[in-house]
Scaffold this active site. Sequence first.
Site, PDB file in Angstrom:
ATOM      1  N   TYR A  56     -17.381 -17.823 -44.686  1.00  0.00           N
ATOM      2  CA  TYR A  56     -16.183 -16.999 -44.595  1.00  0.00           C
ATOM      3  C   TYR A  56     -16.144 -16.164 -43.319  1.00  0.00           C
ATOM      4  CZ  TYR A  56     -14.846 -18.527 -49.198  1.00  0.00           C
ATOM      5  OH  TYR A  56     -14.458 -19.321 -50.257  1.00  0.00           O
ATOM      6  N   ARG A  59     -14.603 -18.526 -40.952  1.00  0.00           N
ATOM      7  CA  ARG A  59     -13.151 -18.641 -41.204  1.00  0.00           C
ATOM      8  C   ARG A  59     -12.424 -17.419 -40.635  1.00  0.00           C
ATOM      9  NH1 ARG A  59     -15.571 -22.104 -42.430  1.00  0.00           N
ATOM     10  NH2 ARG A  59     -14.804 -22.733 -40.391  1.00  0.00           N
ATOM     11  N   GLN A  90      -0.532 -18.256 -50.672  1.00  0.00           N
ATOM     12  CA  GLN A  90      -1.825 -18.744 -51.145  1.00  0.00           C
ATOM     13  C   GLN A  90      -2.886 -18.593 -50.059  1.00  0.00           C
ATOM     14  OE1 GLN A  90      -1.198 -22.456 -53.977  1.00  0.00           O
ATOM     15  NE2 GLN A  90       0.082 -22.681 -52.158  1.00  0.00           N
ATOM     16  N   ASN A  91      -2.451 -18.259 -48.850  1.00  0.00           N
ATOM     17  CA  ASN A  91      -3.368 -18.202 -47.706  1.00  0.00           C
ATOM     18  C   ASN A  91      -4.153 -16.894 -47.683  1.00  0.00           C
ATOM     19  OD1 ASN A  91      -2.248 -20.653 -46.980  1.00  0.00           O
ATOM     20  ND2 ASN A  91      -0.740 -19.719 -45.613  1.00  0.00           N
ATOM     21  N   ASP A  93      -5.427 -15.780 -44.786  1.00  0.00           N
ATOM     22  CA  ASP A  93      -5.302 -15.212 -43.445  1.00  0.00           C
ATOM     23  C   ASP A  93      -4.257 -14.090 -43.447  1.00  0.00           C
ATOM     24  OD1 ASP A  93      -2.582 -16.262 -42.762  1.00  0.00           O
ATOM     25  OD2 ASP A  93      -3.571 -18.209 -42.906  1.00  0.00           O
ATOM     26  N   HIS A 108      -4.469 -15.501 -53.482  1.00  0.00           N
ATOM     27  CA  HIS A 108      -5.868 -15.925 -53.541  1.00  0.00           C
ATOM     28  C   HIS A 108      -6.805 -15.012 -52.757  1.00  0.00           C
ATOM     29  CE1 HIS A 108      -4.286 -20.246 -54.479  1.00  0.00           C
ATOM     30  NE2 HIS A 108      -4.333 -19.464 -55.542  1.00  0.00           N
ATOM     31  N   GLY A 174       4.826 -25.062 -46.763  1.00  0.00           N
ATOM     32  CA  GLY A 174       3.415 -25.261 -46.483  1.00  0.00           C
ATOM     33  C   GLY A 174       2.548 -25.512 -47.686  1.00  0.00           C
TER      34      GLY A 174
END
Length: 242
Positions: A56, A59, A90-91, A93, A108, A174
């Site tokens: 992570y 990421r 759902q991302n 970022d 999430h 997306g």
Amino acid sequence: MSKAPHLVVFSGSGISVESGIETFRASDGLWANHPVAEVATPKGFERDPARVLDFYNDRREQVRRAAPNPAHRAIAELERAGFRVSVITQNIDDLHERAGSGNVLHLHGELARARSSVDAQMHYPVPESGIALGDLCDKGSQLRPDVVWFGEAVPLFDDACELVAEADLLLVVGTSLAVMPAAFLLDYLADDAACVLVDPDARALAPPDVVPVDMKAGEGVPALVDQWQREQALAPPDGTMR
């Protein structure tokens, strides 16, 4: 004064892939090189926390190097133009926020936050160096990424359902609408609300009563936003988007 129509955006990894963010489910995506059970489950974290934290942290660094793309910016522009906009993503970022969106629900979780591994209500900002072994919460437990792993509940799902139920228009971009429980969100859309799906394969993916737009996010979303802004300028006094 008429009430502004409520646009709810439901975004998935496809909106960020155009910013260079790797997806998890593509054939060459992150799961191809990092087994789910090892880096995205509570048991994986228990077995090898260092590996999970490194995954992570990598990421997070990738997201730092990325920038919002035209789809993120168009959604934020609609909000600045006076539309009522809520984003459910759902991302994990922060590209929606960096584009300027002010009302973002991360279904999430978020890479930018850490949380206690013993108390899910204890959240902490992640320093630039990432989360390291030995970084502890106030209860003395190792910090972990504040993301929802496989096998864990989605704590903000009810909030997302409430937003969808309030929507006059739902823009899905997306995501294939195949990930549970997020795929159930469409069930909460009001009968008189419209739904648009932006995806290169939208015609194949769109459920009945969903308007497909066969375009990539970076092309389709700005085109729709431009259309909605022009239509709103000509809208009747009730403020509805046509």
